[in-house]
Scaffold this motif. Structure first.
Motif, PDB file in Angstrom:
ATOM      1  N   PRO A 156     -76.279  46.737 106.221  1.00 18.12           N
ATOM      2  CA  PRO A 156     -77.765  46.657 107.321  1.00 18.12           C
ATOM      3  C   PRO A 156     -77.411  47.470 108.285  1.00 18.12           C
ATOM      4  CG  PRO A 156     -77.268  44.116 107.663  1.00 18.12           C
ATOM      5  CD  PRO A 156     -76.460  44.594 106.465  1.00 18.12           C
ATOM      6  N   GLY A 167     -79.360  49.628 106.570  1.00 17.40           N
ATOM      7  CA  GLY A 167     -81.422  48.048 106.449  1.00 17.40           C
ATOM      8  C   GLY A 167     -81.264  48.069 105.251  1.00 17.40           C
ATOM      9  N   PRO A 168     -82.106  46.608 105.973  1.00 17.65           N
ATOM     10  CA  PRO A 168     -82.652  46.200 104.959  1.00 17.65           C
ATOM     11  C   PRO A 168     -83.146  46.091 103.718  1.00 17.65           C
ATOM     12  CG  PRO A 168     -82.756  44.998 106.522  1.00 17.65           C
ATOM     13  CD  PRO A 168     -82.494  46.041 106.937  1.00 17.65           C
ATOM     14  N   LYS A 169     -83.644  47.188 104.364  1.00 17.52           N
ATOM     15  CA  LYS A 169     -85.126  48.157 102.758  1.00 17.52           C
ATOM     16  C   LYS A 169     -83.737  48.922 101.627  1.00 17.52           C
ATOM     17  CE  LYS A 169     -89.099  47.595 105.125  1.00 17.52           C
ATOM     18  NZ  LYS A 169     -90.711  48.505 105.583  1.00 17.52           N
ATOM     19  N   GLN A 206     -72.764  43.467 111.251  1.00 21.58           N
ATOM     20  CA  GLN A 206     -73.566  41.840 111.275  1.00 21.58           C
ATOM     21  C   GLN A 206     -74.488  41.597 110.271  1.00 21.58           C
ATOM     22  OE1 GLN A 206     -75.130  38.792 112.200  1.00 21.58           O
ATOM     23  NE2 GLN A 206     -74.081  39.504 114.095  1.00 21.58           N
ATOM     24  N   THR A 207     -74.496  41.109 109.345  1.00 19.00           N
ATOM     25  CA  THR A 207     -74.906  40.897 107.873  1.00 19.00           C
ATOM     26  C   THR A 207     -76.205  39.702 107.703  1.00 19.00           C
ATOM     27  OG1 THR A 207     -73.284  39.033 107.529  1.00 19.00           O
ATOM     28  CG2 THR A 207     -73.084  41.456 107.022  1.00 19.00           C
ATOM     29  N   GLU A 208     -76.532  38.829 109.062  1.00 18.34           N
ATOM     30  CA  GLU A 208     -77.966  38.205 109.169  1.00 18.34           C
ATOM     31  C   GLU A 208     -79.027  38.127 108.527  1.00 18.34           C
ATOM     32  OE1 GLU A 208     -79.856  35.503 112.794  1.00 18.34           O
ATOM     33  OE2 GLU A 208     -78.156  36.460 113.164  1.00 18.34           O
ATOM     34  N   GLN A 209     -79.351  40.000 108.323  1.00 20.16           N
ATOM     35  CA  GLN A 209     -80.191  40.515 107.926  1.00 20.16           C
ATOM     36  C   GLN A 209     -80.893  40.475 106.648  1.00 20.16           C
ATOM     37  OE1 GLN A 209     -79.741  44.393 109.938  1.00 20.16           O
ATOM     38  NE2 GLN A 209     -82.387  44.481 110.308  1.00 20.16           N
ATOM     39  N   ILE A 210     -79.347  40.590 105.586  1.00 23.23           N
ATOM     40  CA  ILE A 210     -79.331  40.280 104.552  1.00 23.23           C
ATOM     41  C   ILE A 210     -78.975  39.056 104.014  1.00 23.23           C
ATOM     42  CG2 ILE A 210     -79.159  43.137 103.829  1.00 23.23           C
ATOM     43  CD1 ILE A 210     -75.957  42.368 104.291  1.00 23.23           C
ATOM     44  N   TRP A 211     -78.868  38.034 104.472  1.00 18.73           N
ATOM     45  CA  TRP A 211     -78.638  36.419 104.005  1.00 18.73           C
ATOM     46  C   TRP A 211     -78.916  36.220 102.868  1.00 18.73           C
ATOM     47  CZ3 TRP A 211     -77.007  32.945 109.195  1.00 18.73           C
ATOM     48  CH2 TRP A 211     -75.820  33.521 109.505  1.00 18.73           C
TER      49      TRP A 211
END
Length: 356
Positions: free
Chosen positions: A211, A215-217, A249-254
């Motif tokens: 992301p 980005g998450p979107k 860092q992947t927290e946004q897509i967990w």
């Protein structure tokens, strides 16, 4: 061909350990998977070229390090590079170091009209890895699980188009980008069929899908549907869930990870492992995440032990399970004794845990 052996310090083989964990029975130590990358070739005396092209030497490069360290999983290609080549792309193999992409194949999306998805049964490049799979199916599977790594859809697409161009295309011409990613995903499905033929699971790594880059979107539109499709398909065809590695860092897509059929999600060393155990652990097993450079390559024995102990202590809070792993591939310049220290620290931790 070198014969495979159970490690002298372990009571169980990796296959026995995995089965015991899945059945809720006692087991001898925490599972460990240091991601060896090109280091496997260095340890085995095998060239960078042969490590990706000579089936017998590829198999040797799995067996020789396994016999020394006794970790819990082998993995073979085709990886993202092999599938890129199978689709017509070019990879540079240096005398030493890590292979890298040549000029992108897809200069214009018109080129897609002349490219068919890879058929893993007939493609000569994939055939190199099929022969390796046959050797390891015969020699290794009774002792250690073997996974066939197929890379990730967005990363392979970026190999074919170029990272900067593809990231621009996601915004400027998304339908063309989706056509390219579809081509890649269909090729990966064929490689999953091949893995199933040899009784192997699937590993995926999709670093360009991080992301921080898209980005998450955009992850939701360009990555999630294909990764969901492939992880579902792999589980259906092989009977084994997928091992997924994501850099950064992947927290946004967990939340997306929770929807995949995963044997584990392997996390970069910059991720807070305890937080991942709390937030991902109720849904999927986690793996990680000892720093491969600062700790495994450059750390002292004491620093490696401390890092391994810290990761295991955090990771075992995951309700669905935990695998000790490096945060990414270990550099090929790492001294072999550093991996010894990594594995010895893992074995010592679990002995201490059992003794309490």
């Amino acid at each position: 061909m070198t014969e495979i052996q159970k490690h002298r310090a372990d009571e169980m083989t990796p296959v026995e350990r995995k089965k015991a964990i899945e059945e809720g029975k006692s087991y001898d130590r925490v599972p460990c998977v240091p991601f060896m990358g090109e280091l496997k070739g260095v340890l085995s005396g095998i060239s960078v070229w042969d490590l990706s092209h000579d089936p017998e030497k590829m198999a040797e490069a799995e067996i020789i390090p396994f016999n020394r360290y006794g970790y819990d999983r082998m993995d073979i290609g085709p990886n993202s590079r092999g599938i890129t080549e199978a689709l017509g792309g070019k990879v540079i193999y240096p005398e030493k170091g890590v292979p890298y992409m040549d000029a992108p194949l897809i200069q214009d999306y018109v080129r897609l009209e002349s490219i068919e998805p890879v058929d893993a049964r007939t493609n000569a490049r994939i055939g190199d890895f099929a022969r390796t799979a046959q050797i390891l199916a015969d020699k290794a599977l009774r002792i250690v699980p073997v996974e066939m790594s197929i890379g990730g859809p967005l990363t392979i697409a970026s190999n074919l188009r170029g990272v900067e161009r593809l990231l621009r295309d996601l915004r400027k011409c998304p339908d063309d980008a989706l056509r390219l990613i579809r081509l890649v995903a269909d090729s990966e499905r064929s490689c999953i069929d091949l893995a199933a033929q040899y009784g192997m699971g699937i590993a995926m790594a999709d670093p360009v899908a991080n992301p921080a880059l898209i980005g998450p979107k955009m992850y939701e539109r360009f990555v999630y549907p294909f990764t969901k499709e492939l992880t579902d398909y792999a589980y259906e065809k092989t009977g084994k869930k997928v091992s997924l590695h994501m850099c950064g860092q992947t927290e946004q897509i967990w939340d997306y990870f929770k929807k995949y059929e995963l044997n584990e999600v392997s996390l970069d060393n910059i991720v807070d492992l305890e937080k991942a155990a709390q937030e991902l652990g109720p849904y999927i097993p986690i793996a990680g995440n000892v720093d491969p450079v600062e700790i495994i390559l450059n750390g002292t024995r004491e620093e490696i032990t401390q890092a391994v102990t810290s990761c295991i202590s955090a990771g075992l809070k995951s309700r669905k399970g935990y695998v000790l792993a490096s945060g990414c591939d270990i550099p090929e310049t790492t001294r072999p004794e550093q991996i010894d220290s990594f594995m010895e620290a893992a074995r010592a931790y679990f002995c201490r845990k059992e003794a309490r």
